[in-house]
Design a protein around this motif. Structure first.
Motif, short mmCIF file in Angstrom:
data_model
loop_
_atom_site.label_atom_id
_atom_site.label_comp_id
_atom_site.label_asym_id
_atom_site.label_seq_id
_atom_site.Cartn_x
_atom_site.Cartn_y
_atom_site.Cartn_z
N ILE A 90 0.86 -1.18 0.00
CA ILE A 90 0.00 0.00 0.00
C ILE A 90 0.90 1.24 0.00
O ILE A 90 1.75 1.40 0.88
N THR A 91 0.70 2.11 -0.99
CA THR A 91 1.49 3.33 -1.07
C THR A 91 0.90 4.38 -0.14
O THR A 91 -0.25 4.80 -0.30
N VAL A 92 1.69 4.78 0.85
CA VAL A 92 1.27 5.79 1.83
C VAL A 92 1.77 7.15 1.35
O VAL A 92 2.97 7.35 1.17
N LEU A 93 0.84 8.08 1.14
CA LEU A 93 1.19 9.42 0.67
C LEU A 93 1.40 10.38 1.84
O LEU A 93 2.21 11.31 1.75
N ARG A 94 0.67 10.16 2.93
CA ARG A 94 0.74 11.07 4.06
C ARG A 94 0.31 10.34 5.32
O ARG A 94 -0.54 9.44 5.27
N TYR A 95 0.89 10.71 6.46
CA TYR A 95 0.52 10.12 7.76
C TYR A 95 0.51 11.22 8.81
O TYR A 95 1.41 12.06 8.86
N ASP A 96 -0.51 11.21 9.64
CA ASP A 96 -0.62 12.15 10.74
C ASP A 96 -1.32 11.43 11.88
O ASP A 96 -2.14 10.54 11.64
N ASP A 97 -1.00 11.75 13.11
CA ASP A 97 -1.70 11.15 14.26
C ASP A 97 -2.01 12.24 15.26
O ASP A 97 -1.11 12.93 15.74
N ARG A 98 -3.28 12.42 15.54
CA ARG A 98 -3.75 13.42 16.51
C ARG A 98 -4.07 12.72 17.82
O ARG A 98 -5.22 12.63 18.24
N ALA A 99 -3.06 12.21 18.47
CA ALA A 99 -3.24 11.49 19.72
C ALA A 99 -3.64 12.46 20.83
O ALA A 99 -3.27 13.63 20.82
N SER A 100 -4.42 11.95 21.78
CA SER A 100 -4.78 12.74 22.95
C SER A 100 -4.77 11.83 24.17
O SER A 100 -4.79 10.60 24.04
N ALA A 101 -4.76 12.45 25.34
CA ALA A 101 -4.74 11.66 26.58
C ALA A 101 -5.45 12.42 27.68
O ALA A 101 -5.50 13.65 27.66
N THR A 102 -6.01 11.66 28.62
CA THR A 102 -6.54 12.26 29.85
C THR A 102 -5.68 11.78 31.00
O THR A 102 -5.13 10.68 30.97
N MET A 103 -5.57 12.66 31.99
CA MET A 103 -4.63 12.37 33.06
C MET A 103 -5.17 12.89 34.39
O MET A 103 -5.69 14.00 34.46
N THR A 104 -5.07 12.07 35.42
CA THR A 104 -5.31 12.53 36.79
C THR A 104 -3.93 12.54 37.44
O THR A 104 -3.12 13.36 37.09
N GLU A 108 -4.30 4.45 -3.53
CA GLU A 108 -5.30 3.75 -4.32
C GLU A 108 -6.53 3.37 -3.50
O GLU A 108 -6.42 2.78 -2.43
N LEU A 109 -7.69 3.68 -4.04
CA LEU A 109 -8.96 3.35 -3.41
C LEU A 109 -9.09 1.85 -3.14
O LEU A 109 -9.64 1.44 -2.12
N THR A 110 -8.54 1.03 -4.02
CA THR A 110 -8.67 -0.43 -3.88
C THR A 110 -7.98 -0.97 -2.63
O THR A 110 -8.27 -2.10 -2.21
N HIS A 111 -7.11 -0.19 -2.01
CA HIS A 111 -6.41 -0.64 -0.80
C HIS A 111 -7.03 -0.12 0.50
O HIS A 111 -6.52 -0.40 1.59
N ARG A 112 -8.11 0.64 0.41
CA ARG A 112 -8.69 1.27 1.60
C ARG A 112 -9.10 0.25 2.67
O ARG A 112 -8.72 0.38 3.83
N GLU A 113 -9.85 -0.75 2.31
CA GLU A 113 -10.33 -1.74 3.30
C GLU A 113 -9.16 -2.52 3.90
O GLU A 113 -9.15 -2.81 5.10
N GLN A 114 -8.19 -2.87 3.08
CA GLN A 114 -7.01 -3.57 3.59
C GLN A 114 -6.25 -2.71 4.59
O GLN A 114 -5.80 -3.19 5.63
#
Length: 86
Positions: free
Chosen positions: A8-22, A38-44
């Motif tokens: 699968i060809t990856v064009l871009r990657y981003d991660d908007r991680a968040s956390a809660t903390m006490t 490619e659209l054909t690789h979306r489900e995979q």
């Protein structure tokens, strides 16, 4: 295995991680957003994200709950091709 290893060809990657903390982290939410060529690789790509989360690569290294909300987009048209699973 990584998306690229699955062909699968990856064009871009981003991660908007968040956390809660006490006094310590209580919950971490990972929100990887991957744009693929490619659209054909979306489900995979979604299945591979689910497998990675189930195997707990990140969750095994921390003591709090880790949730996973991946999004897969196709090509440059992020708004039109955006898919999210939870």
């Amino acid at each position: 295995r990584p998306l690229s290893a699955a062909g699968i060809t990856v064009l871009r990657y981003d991660d908007r991680a968040s956390a809660t903390m006490t006094a310590q982290f209580d919950l971490v939410t990972l929100r990887p957003h991957v744009t693929i060529a490619e659209l054909t690789h979306r489900e995979q790509a979604l299945r591979l994200h689910a497998v990675a989360h189930a195997q707990g690569f990140i969750a095994r290294s921390v003591r709090c709950t880790v949730t996973h909300e991946p999004r897969i987009s196709v090509g440059d048209d992020v708004a039109a091709d955006d898919v999210q699973i939870s």
